[in-house]
Design a protein around this motif. Sequence first.
Motif, short mmCIF file in Angstrom:
data_model
loop_
_atom_site.label_atom_id
_atom_site.label_comp_id
_atom_site.label_asym_id
_atom_site.label_seq_id
_atom_site.Cartn_x
_atom_site.Cartn_y
_atom_site.Cartn_z
N THR A 198 0.83 -1.21 0.00
CA THR A 198 0.00 0.00 0.00
C THR A 198 0.86 1.25 0.00
O THR A 198 0.58 2.22 -0.72
N ILE A 199 1.91 1.25 0.80
CA ILE A 199 2.84 2.39 0.82
C ILE A 199 3.50 2.56 -0.54
O ILE A 199 3.71 3.68 -1.02
N ALA A 200 3.83 1.42 -1.18
CA ALA A 200 4.52 1.49 -2.47
C ALA A 200 3.67 2.12 -3.56
O ALA A 200 4.18 2.87 -4.40
N VAL A 201 2.36 1.83 -3.56
CA VAL A 201 1.50 2.34 -4.64
C VAL A 201 0.73 3.59 -4.24
O VAL A 201 -0.05 4.11 -5.03
N GLN A 202 0.94 4.09 -3.02
CA GLN A 202 0.24 5.30 -2.58
C GLN A 202 0.50 6.49 -3.50
O GLN A 202 -0.40 7.30 -3.74
N PRO A 203 1.73 6.65 -4.07
CA PRO A 203 1.92 7.76 -5.00
C PRO A 203 0.99 7.73 -6.20
O PRO A 203 0.74 8.78 -6.80
N VAL A 204 0.47 6.55 -6.57
CA VAL A 204 -0.49 6.49 -7.67
C VAL A 204 -1.75 7.25 -7.29
O VAL A 204 -2.32 8.01 -8.11
N GLN A 205 -2.22 7.07 -6.05
CA GLN A 205 -3.40 7.81 -5.59
C GLN A 205 -3.11 9.31 -5.53
O GLN A 205 -3.97 10.12 -5.90
N SER A 206 -1.91 9.68 -5.09
CA SER A 206 -1.56 11.10 -5.04
C SER A 206 -1.50 11.69 -6.44
O SER A 206 -1.97 12.83 -6.68
N TRP A 207 -0.96 10.94 -7.38
CA TRP A 207 -0.89 11.42 -8.77
C TRP A 207 -2.29 11.60 -9.34
O TRP A 207 -2.58 12.60 -10.01
N ALA A 208 -3.19 10.63 -9.07
CA ALA A 208 -4.56 10.74 -9.57
C ALA A 208 -5.27 11.95 -8.95
O ALA A 208 -6.04 12.65 -9.62
#
Length: 379
Positions: free
Chosen positions: A56-66
């Motif tokens: 979850t920490i690894a892919v959290q930047p995807v949510q921030s980018w969206a």
Amino acid sequence: MSEPSTDTATPAPPAEWSIPRGLIVLLSLGAAVVTIAGLKAFSGIVGPVFLALMLTIAVQPVQSWARRKGWPAWLGMAAALVAVVAILFGIGGALALSAVQLASLLPDYADKLNDLLDHARGWLSDLGVSSDQIHKALSGIDVGKAAGWIEQVLGGVLGVFSNLFFVLALLLFMAVDGMTMDRRLAMVARERPAIAQALGSFVTGTRKYLIVSTVFGAIVAVIDGGALWLMGVPLPILWALLSFITNYIPNVGFVVGVIPPALLALLDSGPVLMIWVIVVYSAINFVIQSIIQPKFVGDAVGLGVTITFLSLVFWAWVLGALGALLAIPLTLLVKALLLDIDPTTRWADVLIGAPMDKKAAPQQEPVRSAGADAVGDRE
């Protein structure tokens, strides 16, 4: 006649009772033993939970980018979830398919193993070893046991994906919580800045570690797979994937990754090819994984080589194969909860390997930004 004195003696303040420092140490050690025993007893749950947290920490930047693109929060959550599911199923599916191919290939090497054993018996006889000693040394070796040993090694790796449904469920719930985690961390930063700073350092260190290990793992996998293909070792893609995964095991991952292809090279083409596999693996992986990569990992997460090795041994003992893969992030979490969370104990960072020019951050404005960056990446 003198007047009686009206001065009264000021009563002494009551003595403050304090716990002796030695007793505090003993209580802390006892609590640590109980905690470790609990982690070991529930390793089947603790390991997958922390794996889901790390992903979850690894892919959290995807949510921030969206979110920066103006997408709805649920769409960013879905994008992050799809990314991590694709990673899990891609690696797990490739490993499972290659393991099936390996299981079907190993029985074909029974005759070659018997020939190798005959050569070994003759060589030992020429050295003057008695036939009884030779029989005791070689009687327990057969292709079934060799196949079982290799499958056991692969099983430890595949065991990471054994609780896949549980991990996916946790990922879904954590991704939902991640939509509002930046606001929660901002509130924590206002009320408890030290806690927000500790959580921020854990998240930042974990992401840096994952980036460094993934980049070096991809480099090692490509080089190892290409070298094995050129040498004619069967199933080079499987061994390349194994090199990529074992790269997350600090310091000694390549030792785990070289054993299966070396044994298969021995069964396929004899000891000469096995020696070449070991030499090539050692030359490539020792330089990259044991000399170059630890420098980048240490600079990224602030842990010395000795601490990373001890964390590998400890977490592998507590959580098994999954603990070996997650040793560095788990150590970063313990460091955040025990050291970084208290400003009076941050001096210990220097002892465990943090760069000397890193100072403990002030406890107000810089802490607020750390709390905001912990999960939100709000910029």
